[in-house]
Design a protein around this motif. Structure first.
Motif, mmCIF file in Angstrom:
data_model
loop_
_atom_site.group_PDB
_atom_site.id
_atom_site.type_symbol
_atom_site.label_atom_id
_atom_site.label_comp_id
_atom_site.label_asym_id
_atom_site.label_seq_id
_atom_site.Cartn_x
_atom_site.Cartn_y
_atom_site.Cartn_z
ATOM 1 N N ASN A 134 0.870 -1.172 0.000
ATOM 2 C CA ASN A 134 0.000 0.000 0.000
ATOM 3 C C ASN A 134 0.904 1.218 0.000
ATOM 4 O O ASN A 134 2.084 1.128 0.365
ATOM 5 C CB ASN A 134 -0.911 0.011 1.228
ATOM 6 N N GLU A 135 0.359 2.342 -0.442
ATOM 7 C CA GLU A 135 1.114 3.573 -0.284
ATOM 8 C C GLU A 135 1.171 3.938 1.195
ATOM 9 O O GLU A 135 0.236 3.642 1.949
ATOM 10 C CB GLU A 135 0.478 4.713 -1.067
ATOM 11 N N ASN A 136 2.247 4.561 1.596
ATOM 12 C CA ASN A 136 2.397 4.962 2.987
ATOM 13 C C ASN A 136 1.641 6.268 3.193
ATOM 14 O O ASN A 136 2.224 7.341 3.347
ATOM 15 C CB ASN A 136 3.878 5.115 3.336
ATOM 16 N N ASP A 137 0.309 6.151 3.214
ATOM 17 C CA ASP A 137 -0.551 7.326 3.204
ATOM 18 C C ASP A 137 -0.444 8.178 4.462
ATOM 19 O O ASP A 137 -0.863 9.335 4.465
ATOM 20 C CB ASP A 137 -2.015 6.905 3.016
ATOM 21 N N SER A 138 0.085 7.624 5.533
ATOM 22 C CA SER A 138 0.176 8.419 6.765
ATOM 23 C C SER A 138 1.296 9.445 6.697
ATOM 24 O O SER A 138 1.323 10.378 7.503
ATOM 25 C CB SER A 138 0.390 7.501 7.976
ATOM 26 N N VAL A 139 2.216 9.312 5.737
ATOM 27 C CA VAL A 139 3.295 10.291 5.598
ATOM 28 C C VAL A 139 3.373 10.870 4.201
ATOM 29 O O VAL A 139 3.990 11.909 3.986
ATOM 30 C CB VAL A 139 4.672 9.678 5.967
ATOM 31 N N ALA A 140 2.752 10.216 3.204
ATOM 32 C CA ALA A 140 2.812 10.698 1.831
ATOM 33 C C ALA A 140 1.980 11.964 1.679
ATOM 34 O O ALA A 140 1.005 12.182 2.384
ATOM 35 C CB ALA A 140 2.299 9.620 0.873
ATOM 36 N N VAL A 141 2.361 12.790 0.723
ATOM 37 C CA VAL A 141 1.611 14.011 0.450
ATOM 38 C C VAL A 141 1.085 13.962 -0.977
ATOM 39 O O VAL A 141 -0.072 13.718 -1.231
ATOM 40 C CB VAL A 141 2.473 15.268 0.684
ATOM 41 N N GLU A 142 1.957 14.157 -1.959
ATOM 42 C CA GLU A 142 1.514 14.190 -3.348
ATOM 43 C C GLU A 142 0.966 12.841 -3.802
ATOM 44 O O GLU A 142 0.189 12.752 -4.755
ATOM 45 C CB GLU A 142 2.663 14.612 -4.264
ATOM 46 N N GLU A 143 1.338 11.754 -3.100
ATOM 47 C CA GLU A 143 0.889 10.426 -3.498
ATOM 48 C C GLU A 143 -0.579 10.167 -3.167
ATOM 49 O O GLU A 143 -1.142 9.162 -3.575
ATOM 50 C CB GLU A 143 1.755 9.354 -2.827
ATOM 51 N N LEU A 144 -1.202 11.075 -2.407
ATOM 52 C CA LEU A 144 -2.610 10.886 -2.058
ATOM 53 C C LEU A 144 -3.533 11.471 -3.121
ATOM 54 O O LEU A 144 -4.568 12.027 -2.806
ATOM 55 C CB LEU A 144 -2.900 11.534 -0.704
ATOM 56 N N ARG A 145 -3.148 11.324 -4.383
ATOM 57 C CA ARG A 145 -3.952 11.858 -5.471
ATOM 58 C C ARG A 145 -4.897 10.794 -6.004
ATOM 59 O O ARG A 145 -4.787 9.619 -5.678
ATOM 60 C CB ARG A 145 -3.042 12.351 -6.601
ATOM 61 N N VAL A 146 -5.825 11.202 -6.837
ATOM 62 C CA VAL A 146 -6.796 10.289 -7.433
ATOM 63 C C VAL A 146 -6.075 9.178 -8.181
ATOM 64 O O VAL A 146 -5.177 9.413 -8.965
ATOM 65 C CB VAL A 146 -7.719 11.063 -8.397
ATOM 66 N N GLY A 147 -6.508 7.939 -7.919
ATOM 67 C CA GLY A 147 -5.965 6.803 -8.656
ATOM 68 C C GLY A 147 -4.601 6.345 -8.213
ATOM 69 O O GLY A 147 -3.944 5.593 -8.934
ATOM 70 N N ASP A 148 -4.150 6.762 -7.020
ATOM 71 C CA ASP A 148 -2.775 6.456 -6.606
ATOM 72 C C ASP A 148 -2.470 4.959 -6.624
ATOM 73 O O ASP A 148 -1.461 4.530 -7.165
ATOM 74 C CB ASP A 148 -2.475 7.054 -5.230
ATOM 75 N N ASN A 149 -3.314 4.144 -6.025
ATOM 76 C CA ASN A 149 -3.009 2.724 -5.947
ATOM 77 C C ASN A 149 -3.243 1.983 -7.255
ATOM 78 O O ASN A 149 -2.715 0.890 -7.449
ATOM 79 C CB ASN A 149 -3.798 2.060 -4.806
ATOM 80 N N ASP A 150 -4.031 2.537 -8.160
ATOM 81 C CA ASP A 150 -4.130 1.959 -9.494
ATOM 82 C C ASP A 150 -2.778 2.053 -10.191
ATOM 83 O O ASP A 150 -2.254 1.072 -10.712
ATOM 84 C CB ASP A 150 -5.199 2.680 -10.321
ATOM 85 N N MET A 151 -2.212 3.259 -10.180
ATOM 86 C CA MET A 151 -0.916 3.445 -10.822
ATOM 87 C C MET A 151 0.186 2.723 -10.051
ATOM 88 O O MET A 151 1.113 2.163 -10.646
ATOM 89 C CB MET A 151 -0.592 4.940 -10.926
ATOM 90 N N LEU A 152 0.084 2.703 -8.712
ATOM 91 C CA LEU A 152 1.067 1.980 -7.911
ATOM 92 C C LEU A 152 1.104 0.511 -8.301
ATOM 93 O O LEU A 152 2.177 -0.080 -8.454
ATOM 94 C CB LEU A 152 0.732 2.112 -6.424
ATOM 95 N N SER A 153 -0.055 -0.096 -8.489
ATOM 96 C CA SER A 153 -0.091 -1.517 -8.836
ATOM 97 C C SER A 153 0.547 -1.768 -10.200
ATOM 98 O O SER A 153 1.222 -2.784 -10.400
ATOM 99 C CB SER A 153 -1.526 -2.039 -8.811
ATOM 100 N N ALA A 154 0.349 -0.852 -11.151
ATOM 101 C CA ALA A 154 0.965 -1.012 -12.467
ATOM 102 C C ALA A 154 2.486 -0.890 -12.373
ATOM 103 O O ALA A 154 3.227 -1.652 -13.004
ATOM 104 C CB ALA A 154 0.410 0.029 -13.438
ATOM 105 N N ARG A 155 2.955 0.049 -11.567
ATOM 106 C CA ARG A 155 4.403 0.223 -11.408
ATOM 107 C C ARG A 155 5.031 -0.975 -10.697
ATOM 108 O O ARG A 155 6.117 -1.430 -11.055
ATOM 109 C CB ARG A 155 4.685 1.513 -10.636
#
Length: 254
Positions: A134-155
């Motif tokens: 998962n994205e580290n949403d408790s510390v991430a800033v710009e990563e909390l954008r729309v579709g973050d985990n969709d793109m994360l899974s592709a990467r």
């Protein structure tokens, strides 16, 4: 090596619409399906959303928080709840889980990307371990954008050399904008980018448009990709076996 499938489960799949709390029945079905795939010889890596949504109820909120610091606080609570649930459920199948929390820089900077890749490959080499990312949403800033985990899974799928990527969502797949019928196969993602627009739910972010962008990245990386219904995870073995009509399949063209 056994075939590797990256499975991404969205917040809408894992939490209840009425209050954003974790949906225990949905999680049981998802874990059971993934355990079955592993038992049948697949290697699986799970990219799981749901941390922010799972933490919303602890703050007695009635919707997805718009304030960044509140989203991060919800994620800190919700991620612990999410992983505890996964660990308990997978243990029923004699499987262990490994939590990997990432931010965007972990996949952009070459040295950090290599460390992440090496760690994931070592985890995947153990048949009794399911890596959960998962994205580290408790510390991430710009990563909390729309579709973050969709793109994360592709990467992530590209990083680990996955054969397939399955994006689980709250519909059967990509629907034709006029007929609302399932599009069973897509050979050119660019031709269907206009089929969807992003919509934000009460406890989740992202939508079909963000998924199509992630699909495009995956397919261009040589990874067959599916968009499928996350509330019907028992379909996964048939989807991976190539059965048509259970998902939208995005094929890789040479």
């Amino acid at each position: 090596m056994k075939p590797l499938t990256v499975i991404k489960a969205g917040t809408g799949v894992l939490t209840r619409l009425r209050d954003g709390t974790l949906d225990g029945a949905a999680l049981v079905r998802l874990v059971t399906a993934i355990a079955g795939l592993i038992e049948s010889g697949h290697r699986c890596l799970l990219v799981s959303s749901g941390a922010v949504g799972a933490g919303v109820s602890a703050f007695k909120l009635d919707g997805y928080p718009s304030e960044l610091v509140v989203r991060q606080a919800c994620a800190a609570v919700g991620q612990a709840r999410l992983m505890h649930t996964y660990e308990s459920l997978f243990r029923n199948f004699d499987l262990s889980v490994a939590q990997v929390l990432l931010v965007g820089e972990d996949l952009r900077e070459e040295k950090r990307r290599k460390y992440v890749g090496d760690t994931l490959q070592r985890l995947l080499a153990e048949p009794g371990i399911v890596p959960i990312i998962n994205e580290n949403d408790s510390v991430a800033v710009e990563e909390l954008r729309v579709g973050d985990n969709d793109m994360l899974s592709a990467r992530v799928a590209r990083l680990v050399g996955a054969e397939r990527l399955v994006l689980l969502t709250s519909v059967d797949g990509l629907l034709h904008p006029e007929t609302r019928e399932l599009v069973p196969e897509v050979k050119d993602v660019a031709e269907v980018l206009g089929f969807a627009k992003d919509e934000q739910g009460r406890f989740s972010i992202g939508g079909m448009a963000s998924k199509l962008k992630a699909v495009q990245m995956a397919v261009e990386s040589g990874i067959e990709t599916h968009i499928a219904h996350g509330r019907e995870p028992e379909r996964l073995p048939r989807i991976l076996a190539g059965e048509v009509g259970l998902s939208t399949r995005f094929t890789v063209t040479s």
